[in-house]
Design a protein around this motif. Structure first.
Motif, mmCIF file in Angstrom:
data_model
loop_
_atom_site.group_PDB
_atom_site.id
_atom_site.type_symbol
_atom_site.label_atom_id
_atom_site.label_comp_id
_atom_site.label_asym_id
_atom_site.label_seq_id
_atom_site.Cartn_x
_atom_site.Cartn_y
_atom_site.Cartn_z
ATOM 1 N N THR A 158 0.793 -1.078 -0.084
ATOM 2 C CA THR A 158 0.079 -0.029 -0.256
ATOM 3 C C THR A 158 0.850 1.193 0.009
ATOM 4 O OG1 THR A 158 -0.259 0.238 2.258
ATOM 5 C CG2 THR A 158 -1.982 -1.277 1.095
ATOM 6 N N VAL A 159 0.227 2.336 -0.627
ATOM 7 C CA VAL A 159 1.245 3.677 -0.661
ATOM 8 C C VAL A 159 0.065 4.725 -0.444
ATOM 9 C CG1 VAL A 159 2.742 5.187 -2.070
ATOM 10 C CG2 VAL A 159 2.498 2.483 -2.713
ATOM 11 N N THR A 160 0.086 5.339 0.771
ATOM 12 C CA THR A 160 -0.607 6.274 1.291
ATOM 13 C C THR A 160 0.012 7.290 2.127
ATOM 14 O OG1 THR A 160 -3.023 6.673 2.301
ATOM 15 C CG2 THR A 160 -1.479 4.873 3.113
ATOM 16 N N PRO A 161 -0.332 8.560 1.856
ATOM 17 C CA PRO A 161 -1.011 9.241 0.922
ATOM 18 C C PRO A 161 -0.279 8.700 -0.488
ATOM 19 C CG PRO A 161 -0.583 10.805 2.468
ATOM 20 C CD PRO A 161 0.271 9.506 2.920
ATOM 21 N N ASN A 162 -1.022 8.481 -1.720
ATOM 22 C CA ASN A 162 -0.473 7.752 -2.713
ATOM 23 C C ASN A 162 0.053 8.623 -3.599
ATOM 24 O OD1 ASN A 162 -1.747 6.266 -5.586
ATOM 25 N ND2 ASN A 162 -1.313 4.890 -3.864
ATOM 26 N N ASN A 163 1.004 7.885 -4.441
ATOM 27 C CA ASN A 163 1.655 8.317 -5.676
ATOM 28 C C ASN A 163 1.475 7.239 -6.926
ATOM 29 O OD1 ASN A 163 3.162 8.895 -7.850
ATOM 30 N ND2 ASN A 163 5.243 8.759 -6.816
ATOM 31 N N PRO A 164 0.653 7.412 -7.524
ATOM 32 C CA PRO A 164 0.247 8.778 -8.216
ATOM 33 C C PRO A 164 -0.924 9.541 -8.064
ATOM 34 C CG PRO A 164 -0.196 7.157 -9.834
ATOM 35 C CD PRO A 164 0.213 6.323 -8.632
ATOM 36 N N THR A 165 -2.054 8.797 -7.267
ATOM 37 C CA THR A 165 -3.246 9.484 -7.384
ATOM 38 C C THR A 165 -3.471 10.601 -6.407
ATOM 39 O OG1 THR A 165 -4.306 7.669 -5.620
ATOM 40 C CG2 THR A 165 -3.982 7.032 -7.968
ATOM 41 N N GLY A 166 -2.783 10.794 -5.204
ATOM 42 C CA GLY A 166 -3.017 11.606 -4.337
ATOM 43 C C GLY A 166 -4.003 11.019 -3.069
ATOM 44 N N ALA A 167 -4.512 10.024 -3.343
ATOM 45 C CA ALA A 167 -5.731 9.378 -2.579
ATOM 46 C C ALA A 167 -5.123 8.915 -1.061
ATOM 47 C CB ALA A 167 -6.293 8.113 -2.895
ATOM 48 N N VAL A 168 -5.887 9.237 -0.153
ATOM 49 C CA VAL A 168 -5.537 9.050 1.230
ATOM 50 C C VAL A 168 -6.239 7.811 1.690
ATOM 51 C CG1 VAL A 168 -5.185 9.654 3.539
ATOM 52 C CG2 VAL A 168 -4.662 11.046 1.869
ATOM 53 N N TYR A 169 -5.694 6.618 1.812
ATOM 54 C CA TYR A 169 -6.491 5.418 2.642
ATOM 55 C C TYR A 169 -6.914 5.593 3.942
ATOM 56 C CZ TYR A 169 -4.278 3.098 -1.568
ATOM 57 O OH TYR A 169 -3.791 2.921 -2.731
ATOM 58 N N SER A 170 -8.164 5.128 4.192
ATOM 59 C CA SER A 170 -8.691 5.233 5.654
ATOM 60 C C SER A 170 -7.962 4.294 6.396
ATOM 61 C CB SER A 170 -10.023 4.931 5.542
ATOM 62 O OG SER A 170 -10.366 3.615 5.540
ATOM 63 N N ASP A 200 -7.356 19.141 3.453
ATOM 64 C CA ASP A 200 -8.814 19.134 3.527
ATOM 65 C C ASP A 200 -9.434 18.340 4.846
ATOM 66 O OD1 ASP A 200 -9.163 20.978 1.757
ATOM 67 O OD2 ASP A 200 -9.994 19.511 0.121
ATOM 68 N N GLY A 201 -8.528 18.220 5.953
ATOM 69 C CA GLY A 201 -8.957 17.408 7.140
ATOM 70 C C GLY A 201 -8.660 15.914 7.090
ATOM 71 N N ALA A 202 -7.723 15.532 6.154
ATOM 72 C CA ALA A 202 -7.491 14.116 5.928
ATOM 73 C C ALA A 202 -6.411 13.956 6.830
ATOM 74 C CB ALA A 202 -7.112 13.676 4.612
ATOM 75 N N THR A 203 -6.345 12.636 7.369
ATOM 76 C CA THR A 203 -5.068 12.384 8.149
ATOM 77 C C THR A 203 -4.300 11.231 7.858
ATOM 78 O OG1 THR A 203 -6.452 11.140 9.948
ATOM 79 C CG2 THR A 203 -6.009 13.390 10.269
ATOM 80 N N HIS A 204 -3.091 10.900 8.000
ATOM 81 C CA HIS A 204 -2.485 9.798 7.658
ATOM 82 C C HIS A 204 -2.639 8.665 8.828
ATOM 83 C CE1 HIS A 204 0.701 7.217 6.335
ATOM 84 N NE2 HIS A 204 1.360 7.160 7.244
ATOM 85 N N PHE A 205 -2.640 7.409 8.359
ATOM 86 C CA PHE A 205 -2.647 6.393 9.460
ATOM 87 C C PHE A 205 -1.503 5.316 9.149
ATOM 88 C CE2 PHE A 205 -3.763 2.126 10.570
ATOM 89 C CZ PHE A 205 -4.020 2.150 11.981
ATOM 90 N N SER A 206 -0.693 5.004 10.073
ATOM 91 C CA SER A 206 0.521 4.236 9.854
ATOM 92 C C SER A 206 -0.036 2.655 10.186
ATOM 93 C CB SER A 206 1.473 4.680 10.751
ATOM 94 O OG SER A 206 2.750 3.584 10.419
ATOM 95 N N PRO A 207 0.081 1.853 9.481
ATOM 96 C CA PRO A 207 -0.243 0.492 9.697
ATOM 97 C C PRO A 207 0.962 -0.331 10.801
ATOM 98 C CG PRO A 207 -0.522 0.657 7.335
ATOM 99 C CD PRO A 207 0.116 1.923 7.820
ATOM 100 N N LEU A 208 1.976 0.524 10.974
ATOM 101 C CA LEU A 208 2.831 0.178 11.853
ATOM 102 C C LEU A 208 2.561 0.321 13.273
ATOM 103 C CD1 LEU A 208 5.688 1.983 10.263
ATOM 104 C CD2 LEU A 208 5.564 -0.389 10.405
ATOM 105 N N SER A 209 1.132 1.215 13.532
ATOM 106 C CA SER A 209 0.994 1.561 14.707
ATOM 107 C C SER A 209 -0.148 0.387 15.306
ATOM 108 C CB SER A 209 0.096 2.888 14.915
ATOM 109 O OG SER A 209 -1.002 2.621 14.082
ATOM 110 N N ILE A 210 -0.429 -0.714 14.414
ATOM 111 C CA ILE A 210 -1.448 -1.697 14.663
ATOM 112 C C ILE A 210 -0.936 -2.796 15.793
ATOM 113 C CG2 ILE A 210 -2.967 -3.386 13.726
ATOM 114 C CD1 ILE A 210 -2.933 -1.824 11.169
ATOM 115 N N SER A 211 -1.557 -3.057 16.732
ATOM 116 C CA SER A 211 -1.250 -3.761 17.869
ATOM 117 C C SER A 211 -1.326 -5.416 16.989
ATOM 118 C CB SER A 211 -2.091 -3.756 19.230
ATOM 119 O OG SER A 211 -1.692 -4.724 20.010
ATOM 120 N N GLY A 212 -0.120 -5.989 17.061
ATOM 121 C CA GLY A 212 0.187 -7.167 16.782
ATOM 122 C C GLY A 212 0.500 -7.556 15.468
ATOM 123 N N ALA A 213 0.794 -6.403 14.913
ATOM 124 C CA ALA A 213 1.214 -6.435 13.477
ATOM 125 C C ALA A 213 2.878 -6.184 13.070
ATOM 126 C CB ALA A 213 0.875 -5.242 12.563
#
Length: 380
Positions: A158-170, A200-213
């Motif tokens: 996964t790439v987020t915020p994304n190159n090339p689209t600029g999309a931010v994954y939830s 515009d109020g979007a925030t980045h979430f890092s999967p590295l913060s997921i417990s057990g990951a």
């Protein structure tokens, strides 16, 4: 190597050189300089003769300490049972990861539109990129990802915020993908090079913060974008401890050690921290709004899916013309350059990537104006 696509940015650069006066909305870099702390760190580096010798393959301890603090503070990522490896940019980190976890013939899932260097790296490693489409808003589709998994799958990227689209994954989407990877015995490679670039109020979430990951998540980071020194080639990985020895073998063979002068500069940049970046990000947000206003003049000729991150729009254009043909005509006839969507795997429609981070506001405005007029003239 014959199967590896040629990188498109140098191709477009040649077209630009053949058309003097072209404004490039192509390359994905920022227009602001490194912080003064990074420059000061280089001056200190030069004063110590020992700094000119080979140093730790994994990165100098001082920088690893600074990265540890940053990851735990900003990404909420525990470094227990994990290792940090400093790399020559996050592109190198990605290739390190693929070589460490996959054998030739194994599969790696990439989400389309994908970052072209990821697809190239998987192919260079003798592996097979398995391309899974995102939805019309460029968001991941969990069911499609799960359906693409086979016995040879080794990772989902996964790439987020994304190159090339600029999309931010939830957060929810990333949590679901990460849990899927854990359940199916796969690695989740999370490219977070644009972590600070959200709007515009979007925030980045890092999967590295997921417990057990911890055991199945690999994080990739770059200092190129946020701190304005793309050419210095410094990034870093956070990876499960069991992968550290394989990655060090790979890195020692390819690099011996990350460029030490750039590591000192990186430590200075991290000392400046997010406080240095924030004013620049505010100015970039204003440029982003300018771009959106300009593109709105094209009406139904284009579709601009929501893009709350990075500094890109991947625009769909209502034409039967190929994306590369459109790019060439925009450069030759209207002196503005963008990147064709085909290099990101989009070959069923005409898409182009517009990047707005590399230029001053006035130049971006002029470039977008040329793009709008060019599309009107070419597409009709």
């Amino acid at each position: 190597m014959q199967r590896v696509q040629s990188p498109i940015v140098p191709v477009v650069a040649e077209l630009i050189r053949a058309s003097p006066g072209t404004i490039s909305l192509g390359q994905g870099v920022v227009n602001y300089p490194p912080p003064r702390q990074a420059i000061a760190a280089i001056e200190q580096f030069l004063g110590n003769p020992d700094n000119h010798k080979y140093q730790h393959v994994q990165g100098i301890p001082e920088l690893i300490g600074s990265i540890t603090e940053k990851l735990e503070r900003e990404n909420l990522a525990s470094t227990a049972a994990r290792e940090i490896v400093v790399t020559a940019g996050s592109n190198m980190g990605f290739l390190n990861a693929i070589l460490a976890i996959a054998d030739p013939g194994d599969e790696v899932i990439l989400l389309r539109p994908y970052y072209f260097n990821h697809e190239m790296a998987v192919t260079i490693a003798g592996c097979r990129p398995v391309i899974v489409d995102t939805d019309d808003a460029y968001q991941p589709q969990l069911e499609s990802i799960e359906a693409a998994i086979t016995a040879r799958t080794r990772a989902v990227v996964t790439v987020t915020p994304n190159n090339p689209t600029g999309a931010v994954y939830s957060r929810t989407s990333l949590q679901e993908i990460n849990r899927l990877c854990g359940r199916r015995g796969l690695y989740h490679i999370s490219d977070e090079a644009y972590e600070y670039f959200t709007f515009d109020g979007a925030t980045h979430f890092s999967p590295l913060s997921i417990s057990g990951a911890e055991a199945h998540t690999i994080g990739l980071f770059s200092l190129s974008k946020a701190y304005g020194f793309a050419s210095w080639r410094i990034g870093y990985m956070l990876l499960p401890s069991k992968l550290c020895d394989p990655v060090k073998k790979i890195q020692d063979t390819n690099l011996i050690c990350p460029p030490v002068i750039c590591q000192h500069a990186a430590r200075g940049a991290l000392e400046a921290g997010l406080a240095y970046c924030e004013p620049h990000l505010e100015r970039l947000a204003a440029v982003r709004e300018l771009v959106l206003r300009g593109l709105s003049e094209l009406g139904e000729r284009i579709l601009v899916p929501r893009a709350d991150g990075a500094f890109y729009f991947l625009i769909r254009i209502s034409t039967e013309m190929s994306a590369m043909d459109l790019v060439e005509r925009l450069i030759r006839e209207h002196r503005v350059a963008v990147i064709p969507g085909t290099t990101f795997g989009v070959d069923d429609r005409c898409c182009v990537r517009v990047a707005y981070g590399a230029l001053e506001r006035e130049t971006v405005a002029e470039g977008v104006g040329r793009f709008v007029q060019g599309v009107k003239a070419i597409v009709g």
